[in-house]
Design an enzyme around this catalytic site. Structure first.
Site, PDB file in Angstrom:
ATOM      1  N   HIS A 218       0.844  -1.316  -0.086  1.00  0.00           N
ATOM      2  CA  HIS A 218       0.288   0.290  -0.030  1.00  0.00           C
ATOM      3  C   HIS A 218       0.785   1.049  -0.239  1.00  0.00           C
ATOM      4  O   HIS A 218       0.255   2.740  -0.254  1.00  0.00           O
ATOM      5  CB  HIS A 218      -0.891  -0.171   1.466  1.00  0.00           C
ATOM      6  CG  HIS A 218       0.182   0.372   2.303  1.00  0.00           C
ATOM      7  ND1 HIS A 218       0.677  -1.160   2.936  1.00  0.00           N
ATOM      8  CD2 HIS A 218      -0.194   1.528   3.159  1.00  0.00           C
ATOM      9  CE1 HIS A 218       1.448  -0.252   4.063  1.00  0.00           C
ATOM     10  NE2 HIS A 218       0.495   0.979   3.708  1.00  0.00           N
TER      11      HIS A 218
ATOM     12  N   HIS B 130       1.578   6.923  -0.438  1.00  0.00           N
ATOM     13  CA  HIS B 130       0.746   5.746   0.151  1.00  0.00           C
ATOM     14  C   HIS B 130      -0.684   6.031  -0.583  1.00  0.00           C
ATOM     15  O   HIS B 130      -1.479   6.912  -1.418  1.00  0.00           O
ATOM     16  CB  HIS B 130       0.615   6.947   1.389  1.00  0.00           C
ATOM     17  CG  HIS B 130      -0.473   5.565   2.151  1.00  0.00           C
ATOM     18  ND1 HIS B 130      -1.702   5.654   2.433  1.00  0.00           N
ATOM     19  CD2 HIS B 130      -0.227   5.036   3.432  1.00  0.00           C
ATOM     20  CE1 HIS B 130      -2.209   4.509   3.482  1.00  0.00           C
ATOM     21  NE2 HIS B 130      -1.047   3.952   4.003  1.00  0.00           N
TER      22      HIS B 130
END
Length: 173
Positions: free
Chosen positions: A72, A87
Site C-alpha cells: 500500500h 501511500h
C-alpha cells in the site's frame, strides 16, 4: 548577528526538488485528507490526489527505499536526501496487498514518472476504501520551503509542487 564568525561552508546548501503528480485526478491539500495522521501532518507534509486512473507514478527521481509488505506504500529517497512516501488509499493495509500490483523493487533507481504501481480502483471501491494517493515528505526537518499547487485536476507526471531541501552534510563533516 555574528555571521562574520561563521566558517565558510557552515550554511547548508539548499537544493530544489520538483514534485510531480503521481496519478491523474484531483489535487487536494494534505489538510483535506480524510485521515488524522496525514491531515494533521504527523507523518510529514505534501499533497494528495483523488485518482481517476490506476497507474501510480513516481513523484520524484531517486531510489526506492521500501516497498511496504502490504503493497500500500512505497518510500523513495532523492539524490538530495529528501524522503518521500507514496501511500495508496486509506486503511488499505487491511486488504493485504490484493488491489495493488507493484512494478519496482527496493534499491531500484527511478525517474519522476516511472510507473511504481497499479491499484484496482474498482476493488478499492468494493472494499469501501478511499483510493486517495498521498505524497508525503517524511523528512520535513530538511525542507526549508514547500509549495504545492491549488486544488485542480492534474495528470500524472505534471509538476504540482516544489521543495527547497537542505543538502546532506558529507560524511565526516
Amino acid at each position: 548577528m555574528l555571521d562574520f564568525l561563521k566558517r565558510q561552508g557552515d550554511t547548508p546548501e539548499v537544493l530544489p526538488v520538483e514534485l510531480y503528480a503521481p496519478v491523474d485526478g484531483q489535487l487536494i491539500p494534505m489538510t483535506a485528507v480524510n485521515d488524522e495522521a496525514f491531515s494533521h501532518k504527523m507523518i510529514g507534509d505534501g499533497f494528495a490526489v483523488n485518482p481517476t486512473a490506476q497507474q501510480v507514478h513516481s513523484p520524484v527521481s531517486g531510489t526506492i527505499l521500501c516497498v511496504f509488505p502490504k503493497k500500500h506504500a512505497i518510500t523513495l529517497r532523492t539524490n538530495s536526501g529528501l524522503e518521500v512516501m507514496v501511500h495508496m488509499g486509506l486503511h488499505t493495509v487491511e486488504l493485504d496487498g490484493a488491489p495493488f500490483t507493484i512494478h519496482v523493487m527496493e534499491g531500484q533507481e527511478v525517474q519522476h514518472g516511472t510507473l511504481l504501481a497499479e491499484m484496482d480502483l474498482e476493488q478499492l471501491k468494493q472494499a469501501g476504501k478511499d483510493p486517495i494517493v498521498i505524497v508525503c515528505i517524511t523528512s520535513m526537518d530538511r525542507v526549508e520551503d514547500l509549495s504545492t499547487a491549488d486544488p485542480v485536476r492534474v495528470h500524472a507526471n505534471e509538476i504540482v509542487g516544489h521543495a527547497d531541501v537542505q543538502a546532506e552534510k558529507p560524511t565526516g563533516a
